[in-house]
Design an enzyme around this catalytic site. Sequence first.
Site, PDB file in Angstrom:
ATOM      1  N   ASP A 107     -37.167 -31.436   9.819  1.00 33.54           N
ATOM      2  CA  ASP A 107     -38.226 -32.439   9.537  1.00 33.54           C
ATOM      3  C   ASP A 107     -37.751 -33.949  10.358  1.00 33.54           C
ATOM      4  O   ASP A 107     -38.494 -34.754  10.223  1.00 33.54           O
ATOM      5  CB  ASP A 107     -38.226 -32.991   8.072  1.00 33.54           C
ATOM      6  CG  ASP A 107     -39.022 -31.650   7.439  1.00 33.54           C
ATOM      7  OD1 ASP A 107     -39.959 -31.248   8.213  1.00 33.54           O
ATOM      8  OD2 ASP A 107     -38.948 -31.636   6.309  1.00 33.54           O
TER       9      ASP A 107
ATOM     10  N   ASP B  60     -45.274 -26.463   8.025  1.00 34.15           N
ATOM     11  CA  ASP B  60     -45.007 -27.714   7.986  1.00 34.15           C
ATOM     12  C   ASP B  60     -44.424 -28.212   9.419  1.00 34.15           C
ATOM     13  O   ASP B  60     -44.450 -29.224   9.978  1.00 34.15           O
ATOM     14  CB  ASP B  60     -44.183 -28.364   6.912  1.00 34.15           C
ATOM     15  CG  ASP B  60     -44.596 -27.718   5.717  1.00 34.15           C
ATOM     16  OD1 ASP B  60     -44.896 -26.514   5.498  1.00 34.15           O
ATOM     17  OD2 ASP B  60     -44.398 -28.375   4.529  1.00 34.15           O
TER      18      ASP B  60
END
Length: 400
Positions: free
Chosen positions: A115, A179
């Site tokens: 991330d 994601d």
Amino acid sequence: MKKVLFFASAMMLFASCAGPAKQEKDLIADNIDFACKQIGLEIDKIEASGKILNPVTLRPDGSVYYCKYNDWRSGFFPGSVWFLYELTKDEKYLPLAEKYTEALAEVQTMTAHHDIGFIVMSSYGNGLRLAGIESYKDAIVKSAQSLCTRFREAPGIIQSWDTKGWQGERGWECPVIIDNMMNLELLFKATELTGDSTYYKVAVSHADRTMKEHFRENASCYHVIDYSLTTGEVRNRHTAQGYAHESIWSRGQAWAVYGYAMCYRFTGDRRYLDQSLKTFEMMKNHPRMPEDLIPYWDMDAPNIPNEPRDVSTAACIASALYEICTMDVENPAQYKEYADKIMESLSTDAYRTPLGTNGNFLLLHSVGSIPHNNEIDVPLNYADYYFLEALARKKALEEK
Ligand code: GLY
């Protein structure tokens, strides 16, 4: 003559995409005013604390949860302050946005999860875009190098999560979540900044494999695809945050719509835009999409209509659509109209919090993860972030 025609058609495209209704201008001004006041309250609180706090959500006891630099959500509050600067051009936001961004410096060498793209592009990325801060280029490139350490040759994919903790208990070997598409922006940007195509190639490999493996016939996507690290084959098609493996977890669809439109922005590869549009159409035409266009947390959740909505999904889709309506698409106005409807819904009392409440977040009713019994029907900093990004994109479109 050619030039005149081009100008006329560009104006028509713009007029259809921009459509500056008075009511929409009020919506923009009203939301800017509200965001400055509400985030201003949080800034006052942070500055009074003498620390650099990074708000994420509300805990069950009503206190604000502040995160560290390595939380996937750590870039969104600094990013929201960058958007206040973009929306107001008030320079008082600049030193604050810089300070909150630079508090994340350690993240540049983080390789523990994927991330880093979310974190760095929402903070440093916006700082570079809006203030041209030279040193942020290095931060982006260094972070892209860290992300590339997670590239796995056999599947040709960036591994999202390590397999310790709860992920290990699921038996996964190389779990990749939809994601992860959002993290590719960091790689494309690093190639743009350096001319080194290594980052670009990793991003394209990931986007292509994801497009092949993550999507169902109806253009909805799985949340988690687990690959073999040795053969590169798919081992499992699962969910982590959705209702079921085969269900439509809404935020995952938003990441796909936004992520593939972003890939088209950097590559011009039409397949990416088509994927983004197909997944958006699937959501738009879903028989259980509510009239106000704020999706349920999962479109297959068992107790619809008595299931929580997810405002973060809606805000992310709206922001993506404001970009899509500037791309080479048929009838661009339809995408702006849909985004405008989402923004109208989010600006009502049903979703926008009263000033000075809700831990100083902007929007109510998002969902982190119901299967993990975590952050259900709460404010989330990424819902606010994509709402502000959508507002800035909408404002730019209507001012052109
Ligand atoms: N990236 C984690 C989530 O969407 O909840």
